[in-house]
Design an enzyme around this catalytic site. Structure first.
Site, PDB file in Angstrom:
ATOM      1  CG  MET A  13       4.500  -3.589   4.757  1.00  0.00           C
ATOM      2  SD  MET A  13       3.167  -2.439   5.132  1.00  0.00           S
ATOM      3  CE  MET A  13       2.905  -1.698   3.509  1.00  0.00           C
ATOM      4  CG  HIS A  48       8.216  -1.583  -1.638  1.00  0.00           C
ATOM      5  ND1 HIS A  48       7.249  -0.604  -1.514  1.00  0.00           N
ATOM      6  CD2 HIS A  48       9.312  -1.120  -0.996  1.00  0.00           C
ATOM      7  CE1 HIS A  48       7.760   0.408  -0.830  1.00  0.00           C
ATOM      8  NE2 HIS A  48       9.002   0.118  -0.491  1.00  0.00           N
ATOM      9  CB  SER A  52      -6.463   2.662  -2.590  1.00  0.00           C
ATOM     10  OG  SER A  52      -5.569   3.738  -2.642  1.00  0.00           O
ATOM     11  CB  SER A  85       0.174  -1.867  -4.591  1.00  0.00           C
ATOM     12  OG  SER A  85       0.269  -2.438  -3.304  1.00  0.00           O
ATOM     13  CG  ASP A  96       3.425  -2.665  -1.048  1.00  0.00           C
ATOM     14  OD1 ASP A  96       4.517  -2.106  -1.292  1.00  0.00           O
ATOM     15  OD2 ASP A  96       2.360  -2.347  -1.610  1.00  0.00           O
ATOM     16  CG  ASP A 113       4.861   2.437  -3.561  1.00  0.00           C
ATOM     17  OD1 ASP A 113       3.619   2.514  -3.587  1.00  0.00           O
ATOM     18  OD2 ASP A 113       5.476   1.524  -2.977  1.00  0.00           O
ATOM     19  CG  HIS A 124       4.365  -2.505  -5.796  1.00  0.00           C
ATOM     20  ND1 HIS A 124       5.659  -2.095  -6.053  1.00  0.00           N
ATOM     21  CD2 HIS A 124       4.093  -2.102  -4.532  1.00  0.00           C
ATOM     22  CE1 HIS A 124       6.140  -1.465  -4.989  1.00  0.00           C
ATOM     23  NE2 HIS A 124       5.213  -1.449  -4.049  1.00  0.00           N
ATOM     24  N   GLY A 181       3.842   1.900   4.903  1.00  0.00           N
ATOM     25  CA  GLY A 181       3.136   1.196   5.972  1.00  0.00           C
ATOM     26  C   GLY A 181       1.704   0.855   5.625  1.00  0.00           C
ATOM     27  CG  MET A 218       8.751   5.045  -0.030  1.00  0.00           C
ATOM     28  SD  MET A 218       7.635   3.832  -0.775  1.00  0.00           S
ATOM     29  CE  MET A 218       6.057   4.231  -0.004  1.00  0.00           C
ATOM     30  CG  MET A 256       8.249  -0.998   2.923  1.00  0.00           C
ATOM     31  SD  MET A 256       6.528  -0.646   2.499  1.00  0.00           S
ATOM     32  CE  MET A 256       6.194  -2.039   1.436  1.00  0.00           C
ATOM     33  N   GLY A 277      -0.133   6.967  -3.005  1.00  0.00           N
ATOM     34  CA  GLY A 277      -1.070   8.035  -3.348  1.00  0.00           C
ATOM     35  C   GLY A 277      -1.158   8.349  -4.823  1.00  0.00           C
TER      36      GLY A 277
HETATM   37  C1  DX5 Z   1       2.913   1.806   1.080  1.00  0.00           C
HETATM   38  C2  DX5 Z   1       3.148   0.758  -0.010  1.00  0.00           C
HETATM   39  C3  DX5 Z   1       2.451   1.122  -1.262  1.00  0.00           C
HETATM   40  C4  DX5 Z   1       0.962   1.152  -1.138  1.00  0.00           C
HETATM   41  C5  DX5 Z   1       0.340   1.891  -2.287  1.00  0.00           C
HETATM   42  O1  DX5 Z   1       3.613   1.465   2.215  1.00  0.00           O
HETATM   43  O2  DX5 Z   1       4.523   0.645  -0.292  1.00  0.00           O
HETATM   44  O3  DX5 Z   1       2.864   0.298  -2.351  1.00  0.00           O
HETATM   45  O4  DX5 Z   1       0.406  -0.134  -1.057  1.00  0.00           O
HETATM   46  O5  DX5 Z   1      -1.016   2.079  -2.040  1.00  0.00           O
HETATM   47  P1  DX5 Z   1      -1.780   3.390  -2.553  1.00  0.00           P
HETATM   48  O6  DX5 Z   1      -1.608   3.434  -4.035  1.00  0.00           O
HETATM   49  O7  DX5 Z   1      -3.181   3.153  -2.115  1.00  0.00           O
HETATM   50  O8  DX5 Z   1      -1.140   4.579  -1.880  1.00  0.00           O
HETATM   51 ZN    ZN Z   2       5.109  -0.388  -2.212  1.00  0.00          ZN
END
Ligand code: DX5
Ligand code: ZN
Length: 220
Positions: free
Chosen positions: A37, A66, A198, A8, A35, A175, A33, A142, A137, A68, A177
């Protein structure tokens, strides 16, 4: 089928976005990936069309976008035009899930649907036949760097069973953690695609080493 790894880019250093995307590609990432938002569906604002276009120019692997955002049906075609290969919307973000999925496919991309951790899994069932990707998820969307919600394992097993029954061609993506500590167990429970932010970009070690460690955790 080989498990796909989708770093990501949200966790990358944005002052070096091209380098970070290319490092992920060189390290053997399957998808990148992205994200998106909007500050309404989730309490954070990240990136939009111009960043997807820029990534498309510097990166050869499929962009896994993705969304959001509320009312994603208003934007899906523009994300495909910007270079997305996969566009995933949230079921909680629109009353027009099926219409949005159709628009994504008609525009030429793979269509994904995502559910938050407390949304009943049944929400996948009626559209599974037209889903290329079911994104589960495992944190509340977020932010990157949140703790994996353990109950997601049970949801993943149930989703796997539902997918095998209703449409074996749908890929299951997890997706939130994801790390070297849970990657193997996630694949055993049914994940086909692992997103990791991360765990790949935030560590002191290199992107290649972080991604390689996740890949080798899957081999055992
Ligand atoms: C969360 C995102 C994830 C996130 C993943 O809202 O959709 O894709 O960036 O980050 P990690 O792998 O650090 O949880
Ligand atoms: Zn994501």
């Amino acid at each position: 089928m080989m498990t796909k790894i989708a770093p990501s880019i949200l966790s990358a250093d944005f002052s070096r976005l091209a380098e970070e995307a290319q490092a992920a590609e060189r390290a053997g990432a399957d998808w990148l990936h992205v994200d998106v938002m909007d500050g309404r569906f989730v309490p954070n604002i990240t990136m939009g069309f111009v960043v997807v276009e820029a990534l498309k120019r510097v990166c050869g692997i499929p962009l896994d976008v993705h969304l959001m955002v509320v009312e994603p049906e208003r934007y899906v075609e523009r994300f495909v035009a910007a270079g997305a290969s996969v566009v995933t919307i949230h079921a909680e973000a629109t009353p027009h899930v099926q219409r949005a999925l159709q628009l994504i496919r008609a525009a030429g991309a793979k269509a994904g649907l995502s559910l938050n951790p407390a949304t009943p899994l049944d929400w996948f069932a009626d559209v599974m036949g037209e889903l290329d990707l079911a994104l589960l998820m495992s944190v509340n969307p977020g932010f990157a760097g949140q703790k994996f919600i353990h109950r997601s394992f049970d949801r993943l097993r149930r989703l796997r069973e539902m997918r095998d029954r209703l449409n074996p061609r749908t890929l299951i993506e997890v997706d939130g953690g994801v790390s070297v500590a849970n990657a193997g167990e996630l694949v055993e429970a049914g994940a086909d695609v692992l997103v990791a932010g991360s765990a790949i970009f935030n560590d002191r070690a290199s992107v290649a080493r972080n991604l390689g460690e996740i890949r080798s955790a899957l081999a055992h």
